[in-house]
Design a protein around this motif. Structure first.
Motif, PDB file in Angstrom:
ATOM      1  N   PRO A   1       0.696  -1.279  -0.036  1.00 27.15           N
ATOM      2  CA  PRO A   1       0.110  -0.282   0.062  1.00 27.15           C
ATOM      3  C   PRO A   1       0.967   1.338   0.067  1.00 27.15           C
ATOM      4  O   PRO A   1       0.487   2.297  -0.510  1.00 27.15           O
ATOM      5  CB  PRO A   1      -0.734  -0.085   1.292  1.00 27.15           C
ATOM      6  N   ALA A   2       2.046   1.268   0.812  1.00 28.97           N
ATOM      7  CA  ALA A   2       2.902   2.353   0.700  1.00 28.97           C
ATOM      8  C   ALA A   2       3.232   2.965  -0.726  1.00 28.97           C
ATOM      9  O   ALA A   2       3.807   4.089  -0.989  1.00 28.97           O
ATOM     10  CB  ALA A   2       4.134   2.442   1.574  1.00 28.97           C
ATOM     11  N   CYS A   3       3.292   1.874  -1.767  1.00 26.89           N
ATOM     12  CA  CYS A   3       3.744   2.126  -3.060  1.00 26.89           C
ATOM     13  C   CYS A   3       2.495   2.567  -3.977  1.00 26.89           C
ATOM     14  O   CYS A   3       2.895   2.213  -5.162  1.00 26.89           O
ATOM     15  CB  CYS A   3       4.711   1.051  -3.637  1.00 26.89           C
ATOM     16  N   GLN A   4       1.348   2.821  -3.740  1.00 23.62           N
ATOM     17  CA  GLN A   4       0.166   3.007  -4.349  1.00 23.62           C
ATOM     18  C   GLN A   4       0.137   4.142  -4.675  1.00 23.62           C
ATOM     19  O   GLN A   4      -0.926   4.621  -5.446  1.00 23.62           O
ATOM     20  CB  GLN A   4      -0.915   2.337  -3.518  1.00 23.62           C
ATOM     21  N   THR A   5       0.891   5.357  -4.231  1.00 21.73           N
ATOM     22  CA  THR A   5       0.795   6.297  -4.947  1.00 21.73           C
ATOM     23  C   THR A   5       1.049   6.768  -6.343  1.00 21.73           C
ATOM     24  O   THR A   5       1.668   5.980  -6.683  1.00 21.73           O
ATOM     25  CB  THR A   5       1.765   7.516  -4.094  1.00 21.73           C
ATOM     26  N   PRO A   6       0.618   7.816  -6.988  1.00 21.41           N
ATOM     27  CA  PRO A   6       0.635   8.170  -8.498  1.00 21.41           C
ATOM     28  C   PRO A   6       2.117   7.961  -8.745  1.00 21.41           C
ATOM     29  O   PRO A   6       2.312   7.297  -9.888  1.00 21.41           O
ATOM     30  CB  PRO A   6      -0.078   9.327  -8.658  1.00 21.41           C
ATOM     31  N   GLU A   7       3.031   8.581  -7.967  1.00 20.98           N
ATOM     32  CA  GLU A   7       4.517   8.653  -8.215  1.00 20.98           C
ATOM     33  C   GLU A   7       5.102   7.339  -8.585  1.00 20.98           C
ATOM     34  O   GLU A   7       5.849   6.809  -9.602  1.00 20.98           O
ATOM     35  CB  GLU A   7       5.295   9.283  -7.359  1.00 20.98           C
ATOM     36  N   PHE A   8       4.555   6.118  -7.832  1.00 25.49           N
ATOM     37  CA  PHE A   8       5.147   4.936  -7.955  1.00 25.49           C
ATOM     38  C   PHE A   8       4.458   4.128  -9.274  1.00 25.49           C
ATOM     39  O   PHE A   8       5.156   3.290  -9.884  1.00 25.49           O
ATOM     40  CB  PHE A   8       4.666   3.938  -6.841  1.00 25.49           C
ATOM     41  N   ARG A   9       3.534   4.710 -10.010  1.00 32.32           N
ATOM     42  CA  ARG A   9       2.824   4.096 -11.246  1.00 32.32           C
ATOM     43  C   ARG A   9       3.368   4.644 -12.416  1.00 32.32           C
ATOM     44  O   ARG A   9       3.094   4.537 -13.452  1.00 32.32           O
ATOM     45  CB  ARG A   9       1.487   4.334 -11.030  1.00 32.32           C
TER      46      ARG A   9
ATOM     47  N   TYR B   1      10.879   4.632  -7.227  1.00 34.05           N
ATOM     48  CA  TYR B   1      10.596   6.166  -6.864  1.00 34.05           C
ATOM     49  C   TYR B   1      11.143   6.182  -5.328  1.00 34.05           C
ATOM     50  O   TYR B   1      10.790   5.377  -4.552  1.00 34.05           O
ATOM     51  CB  TYR B   1       9.256   6.189  -7.077  1.00 34.05           C
ATOM     52  N   SER B   2      11.725   7.302  -5.265  1.00 37.43           N
ATOM     53  CA  SER B   2      12.106   7.705  -3.917  1.00 37.43           C
ATOM     54  C   SER B   2      11.424   8.507  -3.243  1.00 37.43           C
ATOM     55  O   SER B   2      11.490   9.754  -3.687  1.00 37.43           O
ATOM     56  CB  SER B   2      13.562   7.928  -3.833  1.00 37.43           C
ATOM     57  N   LYS B   3      10.581   8.405  -2.119  1.00 36.07           N
ATOM     58  CA  LYS B   3       9.882   9.333  -1.548  1.00 36.07           C
ATOM     59  C   LYS B   3      10.627  10.304  -0.982  1.00 36.07           C
ATOM     60  O   LYS B   3      10.441  11.355  -0.822  1.00 36.07           O
ATOM     61  CB  LYS B   3       8.788   8.600  -0.392  1.00 36.07           C
ATOM     62  N   ALA B   4      11.993   9.912  -0.447  1.00 38.06           N
ATOM     63  CA  ALA B   4      12.765  10.985   0.344  1.00 38.06           C
ATOM     64  C   ALA B   4      13.343  11.990  -0.574  1.00 38.06           C
ATOM     65  O   ALA B   4      13.381  13.122   0.009  1.00 38.06           O
ATOM     66  CB  ALA B   4      13.736   9.990   0.916  1.00 38.06           C
ATOM     67  N   GLU B   5      13.513  11.556  -1.861  1.00 36.34           N
ATOM     68  CA  GLU B   5      14.344  12.434  -2.582  1.00 36.34           C
ATOM     69  C   GLU B   5      13.388  12.919  -3.657  1.00 36.34           C
ATOM     70  O   GLU B   5      13.770  14.050  -4.476  1.00 36.34           O
ATOM     71  CB  GLU B   5      15.631  11.765  -3.392  1.00 36.34           C
ATOM     72  N   ASN B   6      12.003  12.550  -3.620  1.00 35.23           N
ATOM     73  CA  ASN B   6      11.010  13.000  -4.685  1.00 35.23           C
ATOM     74  C   ASN B   6      11.540  12.623  -5.989  1.00 35.23           C
ATOM     75  O   ASN B   6      11.527  13.527  -6.931  1.00 35.23           O
ATOM     76  CB  ASN B   6      10.651  14.175  -4.373  1.00 35.23           C
ATOM     77  N   ASN B   7      12.339  11.619  -6.466  1.00 35.81           N
ATOM     78  CA  ASN B   7      12.654  11.444  -7.883  1.00 35.81           C
ATOM     79  C   ASN B   7      12.683   9.830  -8.000  1.00 35.81           C
ATOM     80  O   ASN B   7      12.495   9.277  -7.118  1.00 35.81           O
ATOM     81  CB  ASN B   7      13.938  12.078  -8.009  1.00 35.81           C
ATOM     82  N   TRP B   8      12.997   9.466  -9.298  1.00 34.88           N
ATOM     83  CA  TRP B   8      13.151   8.231  -9.763  1.00 34.88           C
ATOM     84  C   TRP B   8      14.706   7.836  -9.491  1.00 34.88           C
ATOM     85  O   TRP B   8      15.549   8.739  -9.859  1.00 34.88           O
ATOM     86  CB  TRP B   8      12.758   7.784 -10.975  1.00 34.88           C
ATOM     87  N   GLN B   9      15.030   6.522  -9.226  1.00 32.23           N
ATOM     88  CA  GLN B   9      16.335   6.059  -9.095  1.00 32.23           C
ATOM     89  C   GLN B   9      16.542   5.084  -9.930  1.00 32.23           C
ATOM     90  O   GLN B   9      15.599   4.136 -10.151  1.00 32.23           O
ATOM     91  CB  GLN B   9      16.710   5.692  -7.660  1.00 32.23           C
ATOM     92  N   TYR B  10      17.611   4.942 -10.668  1.00 31.23           N
ATOM     93  CA  TYR B  10      18.006   3.762 -11.600  1.00 31.23           C
ATOM     94  C   TYR B  10      19.313   3.321 -11.046  1.00 31.23           C
ATOM     95  O   TYR B  10      20.474   4.014 -11.159  1.00 31.23           O
ATOM     96  CB  TYR B  10      17.996   4.207 -13.009  1.00 31.23           C
TER      97      TYR B  10
END
Length: 169
Positions: A25-33, A85-94
């Motif tokens: 559920p923690a990864c259901q935000t739009p950013e993760f999608r 997606y990093s909630k802490a940095e508000n960006n994607w990590q690869y």
């Protein structure tokens, strides 16, 4: 870079071993999608030539995507990456690890729906080089992966690879 190797190895092992279809559920935000359009198995072409198969699958209870690169040419460079997606940095990590011992870390953002672009800076031979690449969903359902580099701080960019991903049969 050495300090990233041990944590990256642990992440790859954990995420590979626990790739699941369920989603935390923690990864259901739009950013993760924002990267869901890339999920699946793709034939990768440079022009008309098939160069690889790329697989993108949910991992870590839906909080990450595991990317596996499998070249067509025997002995070609293989590798895996974790996209998250990093909630802490508000960006994607690869995070990339290849069969030649190479590791890379990019940070990115969704530029628009269906287009996530990553970038990193590295110094090589005394010159700072910016590298960026993106996955962009095209109107025909293919995904374009455009890789570029810059040695002038991003004023100009040189294309290093322009790939077309088509869903594998």
């Amino acid at each position: 870079m050495v300090s990233l190797l041990a944590p990256m190895a642990s992440l790859f092992v954990a995420w590979s071993a626990h790739a699941q279809s369920g989603t935390d559920p923690a990864c259901q935000t739009p950013e993760f999608r924002q990267h869901d359009y890339i999920l699946g198995t793709w034939d990768v072409r440079r022009g008309e030539d098939k160069v690889a198969t790329a697989r993108f699958e949910r991992a870590a209870n839906g909080c990450a995507i595991l990317h596996t690169w499998m070249p067509v040419k025997p002995g070609g460079n293989t590798g895996v990456a974790v996209l998250s997606y990093s909630k802490a940095e508000n960006n994607w990590q690869y995070y990339w690890a290849g069969n030649t011992g190479s590791t890379l870390h990019f940070k990115g953002a969704a530029e628009k729906p269906g287009h996530v672009r990553y970038q990193r800076a590295a110094v090589r031979d005394g010159v700072e080089r910016l590298s960026r690449f993106g996955f962009e969903l095209m109107p025909n359902g293919q995904v374009r992966e455009l890789n570029e580099t810059s040695t002038d701080g991003g004023a100009t960019w040189t294309t290093t690879a322009d790939l077309s991903l088509t869903k594998a049969p």
